[in-house]
Enzyme design. Structure first.
Site, PDB file in Angstrom:
ATOM      1  N   LYS A   1       0.843  -1.195   0.000  1.00 35.09           N
ATOM      2  CA  LYS A   1       0.000   0.000   0.000  1.00 35.09           C
ATOM      3  C   LYS A   1       0.881   1.248   0.000  1.00 35.09           C
ATOM      4  O   LYS A   1       0.702   2.160  -0.792  1.00 35.09           O
ATOM      5  CB  LYS A   1      -0.914  -0.017   1.231  1.00 35.09           C
ATOM      6  CG  LYS A   1      -1.799   1.195   1.326  1.00 35.09           C
ATOM      7  CD  LYS A   1      -2.706   1.170   2.537  1.00 35.09           C
ATOM      8  CE  LYS A   1      -3.438   2.503   2.622  1.00 35.09           C
ATOM      9  NZ  LYS A   1      -4.226   2.641   3.839  1.00 35.09           N
TER      10      LYS A   1
ATOM     11  N   GLU B   1      10.702  -4.494   4.248  1.00 33.20           N
ATOM     12  CA  GLU B   1      10.800  -5.885   3.797  1.00 33.20           C
ATOM     13  C   GLU B   1      10.468  -5.989   2.312  1.00 33.20           C
ATOM     14  O   GLU B   1      11.192  -6.611   1.526  1.00 33.20           O
ATOM     15  CB  GLU B   1       9.817  -6.774   4.579  1.00 33.20           C
ATOM     16  CG  GLU B   1      10.170  -6.970   6.040  1.00 33.20           C
ATOM     17  CD  GLU B   1       9.650  -5.855   6.946  1.00 33.20           C
ATOM     18  OE1 GLU B   1       9.250  -4.779   6.434  1.00 33.20           O
ATOM     19  OE2 GLU B   1       9.646  -6.067   8.170  1.00 33.20           O
TER      20      GLU B   1
ATOM     21  N   GLY C   1      -4.556  -1.718   5.175  1.00 31.58           N
ATOM     22  CA  GLY C   1      -3.770  -2.845   4.663  1.00 31.58           C
ATOM     23  C   GLY C   1      -4.446  -4.187   4.933  1.00 31.58           C
ATOM     24  O   GLY C   1      -4.543  -5.050   4.060  1.00 31.58           O
ATOM     25  N   ARG C   2      -4.963  -4.377   6.171  1.00 33.21           N
ATOM     26  CA  ARG C   2      -5.549  -5.680   6.522  1.00 33.21           C
ATOM     27  C   ARG C   2      -6.958  -5.863   5.972  1.00 33.21           C
ATOM     28  O   ARG C   2      -7.585  -6.896   6.209  1.00 33.21           O
ATOM     29  CB  ARG C   2      -5.518  -5.862   8.045  1.00 33.21           C
ATOM     30  CG  ARG C   2      -6.088  -4.709   8.843  1.00 33.21           C
ATOM     31  CD  ARG C   2      -5.735  -4.808  10.322  1.00 33.21           C
ATOM     32  NE  ARG C   2      -6.185  -3.657  11.090  1.00 33.21           N
ATOM     33  CZ  ARG C   2      -5.507  -2.512  11.214  1.00 33.21           C
ATOM     34  NH1 ARG C   2      -4.345  -2.351  10.576  1.00 33.21           N
ATOM     35  NH2 ARG C   2      -5.970  -1.521  11.943  1.00 33.21           N
TER      36      ARG C   2
ATOM     37  N   GLU D   1      -4.168  -6.478  15.065  1.00 32.70           N
ATOM     38  CA  GLU D   1      -3.688  -5.167  14.608  1.00 32.70           C
ATOM     39  C   GLU D   1      -4.822  -4.133  14.716  1.00 32.70           C
ATOM     40  O   GLU D   1      -4.574  -2.958  14.955  1.00 32.70           O
ATOM     41  CB  GLU D   1      -3.162  -5.244  13.169  1.00 32.70           C
ATOM     42  CG  GLU D   1      -2.217  -4.105  12.821  1.00 32.70           C
ATOM     43  CD  GLU D   1      -1.527  -4.251  11.464  1.00 32.70           C
ATOM     44  OE1 GLU D   1      -2.223  -4.204  10.427  1.00 32.70           O
ATOM     45  OE2 GLU D   1      -0.303  -4.394  11.420  1.00 32.70           O
TER      46      GLU D   1
ATOM     47  N   HIS E   1      -3.736 -33.089  17.750  1.00 31.48           N
ATOM     48  CA  HIS E   1      -2.627 -33.946  18.188  1.00 31.48           C
ATOM     49  C   HIS E   1      -1.466 -33.112  18.710  1.00 31.48           C
ATOM     50  O   HIS E   1      -0.334 -33.590  18.763  1.00 31.48           O
ATOM     51  CB  HIS E   1      -2.181 -34.847  17.028  1.00 31.48           C
ATOM     52  CG  HIS E   1      -3.263 -35.784  16.608  1.00 31.48           C
ATOM     53  ND1 HIS E   1      -3.474 -37.009  17.213  1.00 31.48           N
ATOM     54  CD2 HIS E   1      -4.261 -35.650  15.691  1.00 31.48           C
ATOM     55  CE1 HIS E   1      -4.526 -37.592  16.667  1.00 31.48           C
ATOM     56  NE2 HIS E   1      -5.027 -36.782  15.736  1.00 31.48           N
TER      57      HIS E   1
ATOM     58  N   LYS F   1       9.841  -0.165  13.484  1.00 33.19           N
ATOM     59  CA  LYS F   1      10.363   0.149  12.144  1.00 33.19           C
ATOM     60  C   LYS F   1      11.465   1.196  12.243  1.00 33.19           C
ATOM     61  O   LYS F   1      12.504   1.097  11.587  1.00 33.19           O
ATOM     62  CB  LYS F   1       9.245   0.675  11.240  1.00 33.19           C
ATOM     63  CG  LYS F   1       8.183  -0.348  10.910  1.00 33.19           C
ATOM     64  CD  LYS F   1       7.160   0.235   9.944  1.00 33.19           C
ATOM     65  CE  LYS F   1       5.965  -0.676   9.774  1.00 33.19           C
ATOM     66  NZ  LYS F   1       4.890  -0.111   8.971  1.00 33.19           N
TER      67      LYS F   1
HETATM   68  O1  F6P Z   1       3.604  -2.728   9.657  1.00 34.37           O
HETATM   69  C1  F6P Z   1       2.243  -2.963   9.607  1.00 34.37           C
HETATM   70  C2  F6P Z   1       1.695  -2.703   8.236  1.00 34.37           C
HETATM   71  O2  F6P Z   1       1.594  -1.355   7.991  1.00 34.37           O
HETATM   72  C3  F6P Z   1       0.337  -3.389   8.049  1.00 34.37           C
HETATM   73  O3  F6P Z   1      -0.706  -2.648   8.547  1.00 34.37           O
HETATM   74  C4  F6P Z   1       0.305  -3.584   6.571  1.00 34.37           C
HETATM   75  O4  F6P Z   1      -0.633  -4.528   6.179  1.00 34.37           O
HETATM   76  C5  F6P Z   1       1.733  -4.017   6.322  1.00 34.37           C
HETATM   77  O5  F6P Z   1       2.504  -3.271   7.229  1.00 34.37           O
HETATM   78  C6  F6P Z   1       2.234  -3.816   4.914  1.00 34.37           C
HETATM   79  O6  F6P Z   1       2.172  -2.480   4.539  1.00 34.37           O
HETATM   80  P1  F6P Z   1       2.310  -2.058   3.025  1.00 34.37           P
HETATM   81  O7  F6P Z   1       1.204  -2.704   2.277  1.00 34.37           O
HETATM   82  O8  F6P Z   1       2.238  -0.562   3.024  1.00 34.37           O
HETATM   83  O9  F6P Z   1       3.655  -2.550   2.542  1.00 34.37           O
END
Ligand code: F6P
Length: 527
Positions: free
Chosen positions: A213, A219, A270-271, A356, A387, A496
């Site tokens: 987003k 990452e 995002g979620r 979250e 199990h 972060k």
């Molecule tokens: O660090 C949390 C977060 O902002 C989530 O809310 C989101 O889904 C995820 O990181 C990924 O964010 P982006 O889609 O901006 O890379």
């Protein structure tokens, strides 16, 4: 967008809250499911509900009719209906970021095609037009990728909401996935993930989807840069054909060198984004028609949530149970128990959605809350869980409500397996409730352990859409009762920022100003 102040009353400031406390002390604490079933032959009928694509048996929960009534009073007194209507009207329910939360719009049918009237609010109608323009373009692209035999591997690079929804849905809908294409999901910055995928793919037959987003997530950007460098080093040609960005920051994607982009909007958290361009891997996997069915299933649940009276409203009922368990019984977690291997990422998806959204310690105004909020949500496909950790569910010192998910019809030709699987689901819910008497002995199971049983006729795009929307709205209602903003996630930011500092320190070895533990670990890692 309108930014009217919300009229919400925090749960602990309602008369129903004190009445619930009294009800808990007077008998709720000792409520016994076995006695309740023995006393009421209609308990199953009375405490089960139907919502689009989902049947829910709530009868094995620690509630009776008067408690349920008080919980409904709580919802009314908190102003849940007005809050829900504000969300559906595009008001800025995400108060700390002054944004609406309109993920439901991503699955609202195109009024022009559905023969319906446009949304009354101009802002919402304008956004809906953009939603459908992007959706049509994205689905046309998905169909083109499906038709291209030369593309055999789709690599989704994204994390959190840009990974969990698409990954969960592609696994869940395996029976609908196009053969001849392999889907890979790279989320962690741990290089093992990306390098393992790159060993399996060839540049000329791979499509990389960079899903973010913000298009700034460490990452995802690190993985995207490494994937692009690998592609070029392998002699890959035509970035525009082999890289596509799914983002609300289209300018950053272009600057990164990706020309093919599908956008979405800041009002999609995002979620809550698997219904947007972030859902492209799902659309490539199952095709545009099935993707529209996924949206339609979710929309049916939206309408149920919007229209059904509170007493018959499944997201509301689930959220009320969550509050009853968390704040009165003091249960700290809920276990998600899907009896379908396709739902093996469901608990991870629900974990982000719930923890979250509702893992907050202050109310909307920033005032510290005197009560607990989000439970820990956890689990595994339950046939395996039985199990492993089910021992604790049956005999552990904590009571953990379990949410079973079972599917009536399956997409394989091994009926005996399904028969046994369903028998296990029923047996586990029964064992949790009934327990087993062995006074003073090690074989004693106390029983009276609550569970909810969600039943789908089939696991298909519509039912998956519905059950996910059900979870979204349940989280919204619980957050609404707790008086929090379920749509921000400020808690993830500090880590972060510190990680950026640690990255520099790991290179330089500078430990100045660090606590002794972090400094010691950093020195060991560098030695
Ligand atoms: O660090 C949390 C977060 O902002 C989530 O809310 C989101 O889904 C995820 O990181 C990924 O964010 P982006 O889609 O901006 O890379």
């Amino acid at each position: 967008m309108t930014a009217k102040p919300m009229t919400r009353t925090r749960c602990d400031r309602t008369p129903a809250w004190s009445e619930l406390r009294a009800c808990y002390e007077a008998g709720g604490r000792q409520f016994d499911l076995r006695t309740a079933f023995a006393a009421d032959a209609q308990r199953f009928e009375q405490f089960s509900q139907s919502a689009p694509h989902v049947f829910a048996d709530l009868s094995k929960n620690l509630i009776d009719a008067p408690t349920q009534q008080l919980l409904l009073d709580l919802a009314r007194q908190c102003g849940v209906e007005a809050h829900r209507d504000a969300m559906f009207a595009g008001e800025a329910v995400n108060s700390t970021e002054q944004r609406p939360a309109m993920h439901y719009l991503l699955r609202t049918p195109n009024p022009a095609l559905a023969g319906q009237t446009q949304p009354a609010i101009k802002y919402v109608a304008d956004e809906l037009r953009k939603v459908h323009a992007t959706l049509d373009a994205m689905l046309a692209y998905a169909q083109a990728v499906r038709a291209e035999e030369g593309i055999t591997d789709i690599v989704n690079i994204g994390i959190g909401g840009s990974d969990l929804g698409p990954q969960m849905a592609v696994l869940a809908l395996d029976a609908f996935v196009a053969r001849g294409k392999t889907f890979h999901f790279v989320s962690s910055v741990d290089g093992h993930e990306l390098s393992k995928v790159l060993r399996q793919v060839r540049p000329e037959s791979t499509l990389f989807l960079v899903a973010s987003k913000s298009f700034t997530t460490l990452e995802t950007m690190t993985n995207a840069r490494s994937a692009k460098a690998w592609f070029e080093a392998q002699g890959g040609q035509d970035i525009a054909r082999h890289f596509c960005a799914l983002t609300s920051n289209v300018a950053a994607a272009r600057e990164f060198g990706i020309a093919t982009t599908f956008g979405f909007w800041d009002w999609v958290g995002g979620r809550y984004s698997m219904w947007s361009a972030i859902g492209l891997p799902i659309a490539i996997a199952i095709g545009s028609e099935c993707f529209r069915e996924l949206l339609a299933g979710a929309h049916a649940m939206d309408e149920h949530f919007r229209m059904a009276p509170l007493a018959q409203n499944l997201p509301v009922q689930l959220a009320l149970l969550d509050v009853w368990y968390r704040n009165f019984h003091g249960f700290g977690s809920r276990s998600v128990a899907p009896y379908h291997s396709g739902l093996r990422r469901m608990q991870a998806y629900q974990q982000q959605l719930e923890m979250e959204s509702n893992g907050k310690r202050v109310d909307e105004r920033g005032e510290a809350l005197p009560y607990a909020t989000s439970p820990v949500v956890w689990g595994e496909p339950a046939a395996n869980g039985q199990h492993a950790y089910f021992q604790m569910l049956h005999q552990g010192s904590d009571v953990i409500p379990v949410e079973f998910i079972a599917v009536k019809k399956v997409a394989h030709a091994l009926p005996e397996h399904h028969h046994k699987l369903l028998a296990n689901a029923l047996a586990q819910a029964q064992a949790l409730m009934l327990g087993q008497a062995d006074p003073g002995g090690h074989r004693h199971l106390p029983g009276n352990r609550p569970s909810t049983f969600l039943l789908l006729d089939e696991l298909n795009p519509s039912s998956l859409g519905a059950i996910i929307a059900l979870q979204e709205h349940r989280v919204f209602v619980a957050g609404s009762l707790w008086g929090i903003n379920s749509f921000d996630q400020w808690g993830v930011e500090l880590g972060k920022v510190l990680a950026r500092d640690m990255e520099t320190r790991l290179s330089s070895g500078n430990t100045e100003g660090l606590d002794a533990s972090t400094a010691g670990l950093l020195a060991r890692l560098r030695s």
